[in-house]
Scaffold this active site. Structure first.
Site, mmCIF file in Angstrom:
data_model
loop_
_atom_site.group_PDB
_atom_site.id
_atom_site.type_symbol
_atom_site.label_atom_id
_atom_site.label_comp_id
_atom_site.label_asym_id
_atom_site.label_seq_id
_atom_site.Cartn_x
_atom_site.Cartn_y
_atom_site.Cartn_z
ATOM 1 N N ASP A 38 0.816 -1.209 0.000
ATOM 2 C CA ASP A 38 0.000 0.000 0.000
ATOM 3 C C ASP A 38 0.859 1.274 0.000
ATOM 4 O O ASP A 38 1.469 1.620 1.007
ATOM 5 C CB ASP A 38 -0.894 -0.050 1.264
ATOM 6 C CG ASP A 38 -1.756 1.183 1.416
ATOM 7 O OD1 ASP A 38 -2.284 1.391 2.522
ATOM 8 O OD2 ASP A 38 -1.898 1.938 0.436
ATOM 9 N N ASP A 222 -2.212 5.639 -5.160
ATOM 10 C CA ASP A 222 -2.392 4.780 -3.992
ATOM 11 C C ASP A 222 -2.710 3.336 -4.391
ATOM 12 O O ASP A 222 -3.856 3.010 -4.729
ATOM 13 C CB ASP A 222 -3.527 5.354 -3.131
ATOM 14 C CG ASP A 222 -3.722 4.540 -1.872
ATOM 15 O OD1 ASP A 222 -4.679 4.804 -1.139
ATOM 16 O OD2 ASP A 222 -2.911 3.625 -1.627
HETATM 17 C C1 LIG Z 1 -3.385 7.961 7.584
HETATM 18 C C2 LIG Z 1 -3.195 6.494 7.309
HETATM 19 C C3 LIG Z 1 -3.884 5.648 8.364
HETATM 20 C C4 LIG Z 1 -1.719 6.139 7.234
HETATM 21 O O1 LIG Z 1 -3.843 6.264 6.031
HETATM 22 C C5 LIG Z 1 -3.834 5.013 5.438
HETATM 23 O O2 LIG Z 1 -3.353 4.027 5.936
HETATM 24 N N1 LIG Z 1 -4.436 5.030 4.223
HETATM 25 C C6 LIG Z 1 -4.486 3.839 3.384
HETATM 26 C C7 LIG Z 1 -4.282 4.269 1.940
HETATM 27 N N2 LIG Z 1 -4.389 3.138 1.027
HETATM 28 C C8 LIG Z 1 -5.651 2.415 1.147
HETATM 29 C C9 LIG Z 1 -5.883 1.941 2.569
HETATM 30 C C10 LIG Z 1 -7.243 1.249 2.698
HETATM 31 O O3 LIG Z 1 -8.251 1.863 2.404
HETATM 32 N N3 LIG Z 1 -7.296 -0.034 3.139
HETATM 33 C C11 LIG Z 1 -8.611 -0.718 3.338
HETATM 34 C C12 LIG Z 1 -9.047 -1.520 2.125
HETATM 35 C C13 LIG Z 1 -8.720 -1.134 0.823
HETATM 36 C C14 LIG Z 1 -9.205 -1.899 -0.269
HETATM 37 C C15 LIG Z 1 -10.006 -3.033 -0.057
HETATM 38 C C16 LIG Z 1 -10.305 -3.396 1.252
HETATM 39 CL CL1 LIG Z 1 -11.280 -4.804 1.551
HETATM 40 C C17 LIG Z 1 -9.831 -2.664 2.343
HETATM 41 CL CL2 LIG Z 1 -10.187 -3.180 3.951
HETATM 42 C C18 LIG Z 1 -6.091 -0.771 3.520
HETATM 43 C C19 LIG Z 1 -6.063 -2.179 3.364
HETATM 44 C C20 LIG Z 1 -5.333 -1.332 2.321
HETATM 45 C C21 LIG Z 1 -5.814 3.105 3.558
#
Ligand SMILES: CC(C)(C)OC(=O)N[C@@H]1CNC[C@H](C(=O)N(Cc2cccc(Cl)c2Cl)C2CC2)C1
Length: 333
Positions: A38, A222
């Protein structure tokens, strides 16, 4: 890791075109985890053996068991990461982490509280942040920084390839470039220099008209986001222009007539055709066409920001270059 050419790769599995994750190993003997690489965060966390099975999201995912690892080093410092949809809490541990066959001694978080929403929908176990150290919670040195300081990589960059149509659904290539996944040359855009994988975007056009971000705005590249998000004010107009009147769905028969949406980065336009931004899924025998743009207002200082996620990277092979603090885009094959 093939030491001869200083690169290391990890195949990424595509799950429902919305989650791309690869395998890492933690501990000795090896404990395997599927993680999202990520670029929008900079910490590594995986579910912990000491996460109560009452947390469904822990129960259904691989959990790290410190007591079974000979190379485990105790830390115990508290950890919490605030996602928009809930926060992950736990404590820090240290152990050998293998990414693409490269071993690093890494401080990471064992999650003991994992909110069901959204993590019961996650096919991956945890997250391996590929962001800059400035973003790392508790000031922990991120995995890629530990790998760079070992001087085993030819280049201090890595490529992310995502391809919903291919098996495997993507590839993370540390320190090199896989020419079979892209064509033409890279166009580079410098990061904004705030320790994030963010660039200045010059505009967002629909068809021939630049409708949004006309004065310039910020775009975060991202790899951990499934879709493309933008400020609600812009995305609501975008949805109306596309004719996605409710819940981001459009009539599948109209998909062919949808306009091209282009993102202007570094003097280059990056168009997405309707095939690139419409997710076609068949539910109960009929086709549902959803638009993969989402409204998301991120408050200052981080926002307002557009987020270009996996479905953008599926179209444009992306190189994250830490040595030169720039992002390269090439036409994906
Ligand atoms: C400020 C800080 C906390 C560092 O911001 C981040 O970490 N920001 C992250 C930025 N990239 C995406 C991340 C996110 O949304 N998820 C949840 C997700 C994404 C896609 C599909 C699913 Cl199922 C899920 Cl659960 C993380 C698991 C990658 C948050």
């Amino acid at each position: 890791l093939s030491p001869s050419n200083g690169t290391a790769s990890t195949a990424l599995t595509n799950y429902l075109d919305t989650q791309y994750f690869g395998e890492i190993i933690i501990g000795s003997p090896a404990q395997m985890f599927n993680v999202v690489f990520d670029t929008g965060s900079a910490n590594l966390w995986v579910p912990s053996q000491s996460c109560s099975p009452l947390y469904t999201a822990c129960f259904t995912h691989n959990r790290y068991d410190a007591s079974k690892s000979l190379t485990h080093i105790h830390n115990g410092t508290g950890f919490s990461i605030q996602y928009a949809s809930g926060n992950v809490r736990g404590f820090l541990s240290e152990d050998i982490v293998m990414v693409g066959g490269i071993p690093v001694v890494q401080v990471f978080a064992e999650a003991t509280a994992l909110p069901a929403v959204p993590f019961i929908f996650a096919k991956f176990d945890g997250v391996l942040g590929m962001g800059y150290p400035d973003m790392a919670i508790d000031g922990i040195t991120p995995v890629f920084d530990r790998i760079m300081s070992q001087d085993v990589l030819k280049e201090h960059d890595w490529d992310g390839m995502v391809d919903p149509q291919r098996i495997p659904g993507g590839q993370l290539l540390l320190g090199g470039t896989e020419s079979k996944y892209y064509t033409g040359t890279f166009n580079y855009v410098h990061t904004k220099g705030e320790g994030k994988w963010e660039v200045t975007m010059k505009g967002v056009s629909v068809g021939m008209e630049t409708l949004f971000c006309t004065e310039g705005c910020t775009a975060m590249i991202d790899t951990g986001s499934s879709f493309i998000t933008g400020p609600a004010s812009s995305v609501s107009v975008l949805m109306r222009t596309i004719g996605a009147v409710e819940l981001y769905t459009v009539n599948c028969d109209l998909v062919m007539s949808l306009p091209i949406v282009a993102f202007h980065l570094g003097g280059q336009a990056y168009p997405l055709t309707q095939e690139d931004y419409i997710l076609r899924q068949s539910q109960f025998g009929e086709d549902i066409c959803t638009v993969t743009f989402r409204a998301l207002d991120i408050p200052p200082p981080t926002g307002p920001v557009w987020i270009l996620g996996a479905n953008f990277i599926a179209r444009y092979y992306t190189k994250f270059d830490r040595r030169n603090n720039r992002i390269g885009f090439a036409q994906a094959v």
